[in-house]
Design a protein around this motif. Structure first.
Motif, mmCIF file in Angstrom:
data_model
loop_
_atom_site.group_PDB
_atom_site.id
_atom_site.type_symbol
_atom_site.label_atom_id
_atom_site.label_comp_id
_atom_site.label_asym_id
_atom_site.label_seq_id
_atom_site.Cartn_x
_atom_site.Cartn_y
_atom_site.Cartn_z
ATOM 1 N N GLY A 1 0.788 -1.213 0.000
ATOM 2 C CA GLY A 1 0.000 0.000 0.000
ATOM 3 C C GLY A 1 0.826 1.272 0.000
ATOM 4 N N GLU A 2 2.115 1.180 -0.292
ATOM 5 C CA GLU A 2 2.968 2.366 -0.286
ATOM 6 C C GLU A 2 2.787 3.215 -1.542
ATOM 7 N N VAL A 3 2.369 2.605 -2.639
ATOM 8 C CA VAL A 3 2.113 3.349 -3.866
ATOM 9 C C VAL A 3 0.752 2.939 -4.408
ATOM 10 N N GLN A 4 0.165 3.851 -5.188
ATOM 11 C CA GLN A 4 -1.124 3.585 -5.827
ATOM 12 C C GLN A 4 -0.937 3.057 -7.248
ATOM 13 N N PHE A 5 0.106 3.532 -7.915
ATOM 14 C CA PHE A 5 0.358 3.145 -9.307
ATOM 15 C C PHE A 5 1.780 2.608 -9.456
ATOM 16 N N LEU A 6 1.929 1.705 -10.392
ATOM 17 C CA LEU A 6 3.237 1.202 -10.806
ATOM 18 C C LEU A 6 3.314 1.330 -12.321
ATOM 19 N N VAL A 7 4.256 2.132 -12.797
ATOM 20 C CA VAL A 7 4.450 2.338 -14.235
ATOM 21 C C VAL A 7 5.776 1.697 -14.623
ATOM 22 N N VAL A 8 5.736 0.784 -15.585
ATOM 23 C CA VAL A 8 6.929 0.068 -16.048
ATOM 24 C C VAL A 8 7.181 0.437 -17.501
ATOM 25 N N VAL A 9 8.315 1.085 -17.752
ATOM 26 C CA VAL A 9 8.729 1.419 -19.114
ATOM 27 C C VAL A 9 9.642 0.296 -19.600
ATOM 28 N N PRO A 10 9.214 -0.527 -20.559
ATOM 29 C CA PRO A 10 10.025 -1.673 -20.996
ATOM 30 C C PRO A 10 11.304 -1.221 -21.693
ATOM 31 N N PRO A 11 12.301 -2.100 -21.794
ATOM 32 C CA PRO A 11 13.606 -1.701 -22.344
ATOM 33 C C PRO A 11 13.565 -1.302 -23.819
ATOM 34 N N ASP A 12 12.584 -1.779 -24.572
ATOM 35 C CA ASP A 12 12.527 -1.450 -26.008
ATOM 36 C C ASP A 12 11.514 -0.348 -26.294
ATOM 37 N N PHE A 13 11.217 0.502 -25.297
ATOM 38 C CA PHE A 13 10.199 1.532 -25.449
ATOM 39 C C PHE A 13 10.586 2.538 -26.538
ATOM 40 N N THR A 14 11.774 3.119 -26.420
ATOM 41 C CA THR A 14 12.211 4.126 -27.395
ATOM 42 C C THR A 14 12.379 3.528 -28.781
ATOM 43 N N ARG A 15 12.942 2.339 -28.857
ATOM 44 C CA ARG A 15 13.163 1.710 -30.168
ATOM 45 C C ARG A 15 11.844 1.461 -30.889
ATOM 46 N N ALA A 16 10.819 1.057 -30.156
ATOM 47 C CA ALA A 16 9.514 0.810 -30.784
ATOM 48 C C ALA A 16 8.927 2.099 -31.341
ATOM 49 N N LEU A 17 9.081 3.214 -30.598
ATOM 50 C CA LEU A 17 8.558 4.485 -31.085
ATOM 51 C C LEU A 17 9.302 4.949 -32.335
ATOM 52 N N VAL A 18 10.625 4.790 -32.331
ATOM 53 C CA VAL A 18 11.422 5.213 -33.483
ATOM 54 C C VAL A 18 11.049 4.406 -34.725
ATOM 55 N N ARG A 19 10.725 3.157 -34.566
ATOM 56 C CA ARG A 19 10.347 2.307 -35.685
ATOM 57 C C ARG A 19 8.927 2.564 -36.164
ATOM 58 N N GLY A 20 8.197 3.423 -35.462
ATOM 59 C CA GLY A 20 6.821 3.705 -35.856
ATOM 60 C C GLY A 20 5.826 2.722 -35.292
ATOM 61 N N GLU A 21 6.253 1.918 -34.336
ATOM 62 C CA GLU A 21 5.353 0.953 -33.711
ATOM 63 C C GLU A 21 4.703 1.568 -32.467
ATOM 64 N N ARG A 22 3.641 0.944 -31.995
ATOM 65 C CA ARG A 22 3.014 1.374 -30.750
ATOM 66 C C ARG A 22 3.824 0.802 -29.588
ATOM 67 N N ALA A 23 4.403 1.683 -28.801
ATOM 68 C CA ALA A 23 5.267 1.246 -27.702
ATOM 69 C C ALA A 23 4.405 0.842 -26.505
ATOM 70 N N PRO A 24 4.633 -0.324 -25.949
ATOM 71 C CA PRO A 24 3.834 -0.751 -24.797
ATOM 72 C C PRO A 24 4.286 -0.053 -23.519
ATOM 73 N N LEU A 25 3.322 0.225 -22.658
ATOM 74 C CA LEU A 25 3.593 0.803 -21.344
ATOM 75 C C LEU A 25 2.754 0.051 -20.329
ATOM 76 N N LEU A 26 3.408 -0.558 -19.365
ATOM 77 C CA LEU A 26 2.716 -1.380 -18.370
ATOM 78 C C LEU A 26 2.356 -0.518 -17.168
ATOM 79 N N VAL A 27 1.076 -0.484 -16.831
ATOM 80 C CA VAL A 27 0.593 0.312 -15.706
ATOM 81 C C VAL A 27 -0.244 -0.589 -14.801
#
Length: 377
Positions: free
Chosen positions: A97-123
């Protein structure tokens, strides 16, 4: 038949008004409770909590990932308080209960955006209280759509025209369907026990003094501490009976899950009941009659119900209201009972909520015993 006399009516009015003024405690309660309600509802209650504690796991250290974290921080709804190195550490923070949200930016986030793909974001979100996170979830998707606008230049300009460059994968933990009864029904255990334990104990002791049986009790060789314990224990039994009724209704009627240990829940409820019984015993030494005992009960029950997170999101309240709420045993008990029922928490995850209740019990018990000794003398 005598006619109505304004003079006689005025005399009775003056007599009753003077008698009311002599009862200072009742008069103070009559004025204090409306003022307390006005202050709490006007200043402390907020149904749109912001600055929710958030853990950010940045497995991608690129500029786009950093822009995403800055956008979350500046949105007002999210306040990054932890930066764990792994998703498992973040999940542990949600479980405690220390946090309300957990946001995980995966390691290939930037590469997916540069390639024109939809980058996943885990929340992941602690959905045990749907009202606490509903507005933040609703603001998440539009926020992320604009989060990369500053960086969408040159080769990344196509991100401006694409409707959703980020694929948000939202995981509502512990309450996937967002059912409000999963939050309300466990909370009712604490609120009902708070009301009944404080009131019953306060009335029992005050009734003894009104009937004159307290003198007979004091004539026996029973010590003050023994009287206090003997008076409290029957109501502990009543509290467990109430618990049994509420839990059966929670399982059969509302289908509230039971993911944790029932034994652990019974132990925690025992500590919680003793803390409230100590409050009721203290009120009984202050009240002159049963009416005053009931009034004191409401004066304690009202802030407990409003500032504990039962009716309104705890994190939506201002700092001073949260500080008061942290003193109340109901605040910690609600986190404990929801943690056991919905999250399956064990003793290790609940220790930081147990100690405040034990401290409250020790202080209230000492005050009750001291007040009772003074009453005896």
């Amino acid at each position: 038949m005598q006619r109505f006399s304004l003079h006689r009516t005025l005399a009775i009015f003056i007599k009753e008004f003077q008698q009311m003024l002599r009862d200072r405690l009742t008069f103070a309660m009559a004025v204090g409770i409306p003022v307390l309600q006005l202050v709490l509802f006007g200043y402390a209650i907020n149904t749109d909590p912001k600055g929710l504690p958030t853990a950010l796991v940045a497995q991608d250290g690129g500029p786009l990932a950093r822009s995403l974290g800055a956008a979350l921080q500046h949105s007002g709804y999210f306040r990054i308080t932890h930066t764990p190195t792994s998703e498992a550490e973040g999940e542990a923070l949600i479980a405690r209960g220390e946090v309300q949200f957990l946001v995980v930016v995966p390691p290939d986030f930037t590469r997916a955006l540069v390639r024109g793909e939809r980058a996943p974001l885990l929340v992941s979100v602690d959905a045990t209280d749907p009202s606490a996170s509903g507005n933040a979830i609703a603001a998440l998707q539009p926020l992320l759509a604009q989060a990369l606008a500053h960086d969408a230049v040159g080769p990344l300009a196509a991100l401006r025209v694409r409707p959703a460059p980020i694929d948000v994968r939202l995981h509502r933990r512990y309450n996937p369907e967002g059912l409000s009864r999963y939050n309300i029904v466990p909370g009712l255990i604490g609120t009902i026990l708070t009301m009944t334990m404080v009131m019953l104990t306060g009335l029992a002791m005050t009734r003894e003094r009104e009937r004159g049986t307290m003198e007979n009790l004091l004539a026996t060789p029973v010590r003050p501490f023994e009287v206090m314990v003997g008076k409290i224990l029957p109501y502990v039994v009543i509290g467990y009976v109430q618990l049994g009724v509420i839990m059966l209704a929670a399982w059969w009627l509302f289908e509230v899950p039971m993911n944790g240990s029932l034994v652990l829940l019974l132990v925690m409820i025992g500590v919680f009941m003793l803390a409230n019984l100590g409050v009721g015993f203290t009120f009984s030494t202050l009240a002159r009659n049963q009416l005053q005992a009931v009034q004191m009960t409401f004066f304690f029950f009202l802030p407990s119900m409003l500032l504990s997170g039962f009716m309104f999101p705890f994190r939506g309240m201002p700092g001073w209201a949260q500080a008061i709420g942290e003193v109340l045993p109901l605040t910690h008990f609600l986190r404990i009972v929801r943690g056991i029922l919905l999250k399956g928490n064990g003793a290790a995850e609940l220790t930081h909520e147990l100690w405040p209740m034990l401290a409250f019990l020790a202080v209230v018990g000492a005050v009750a015993l001291k007040r009772y000794r003074q009453t005896v003398d």
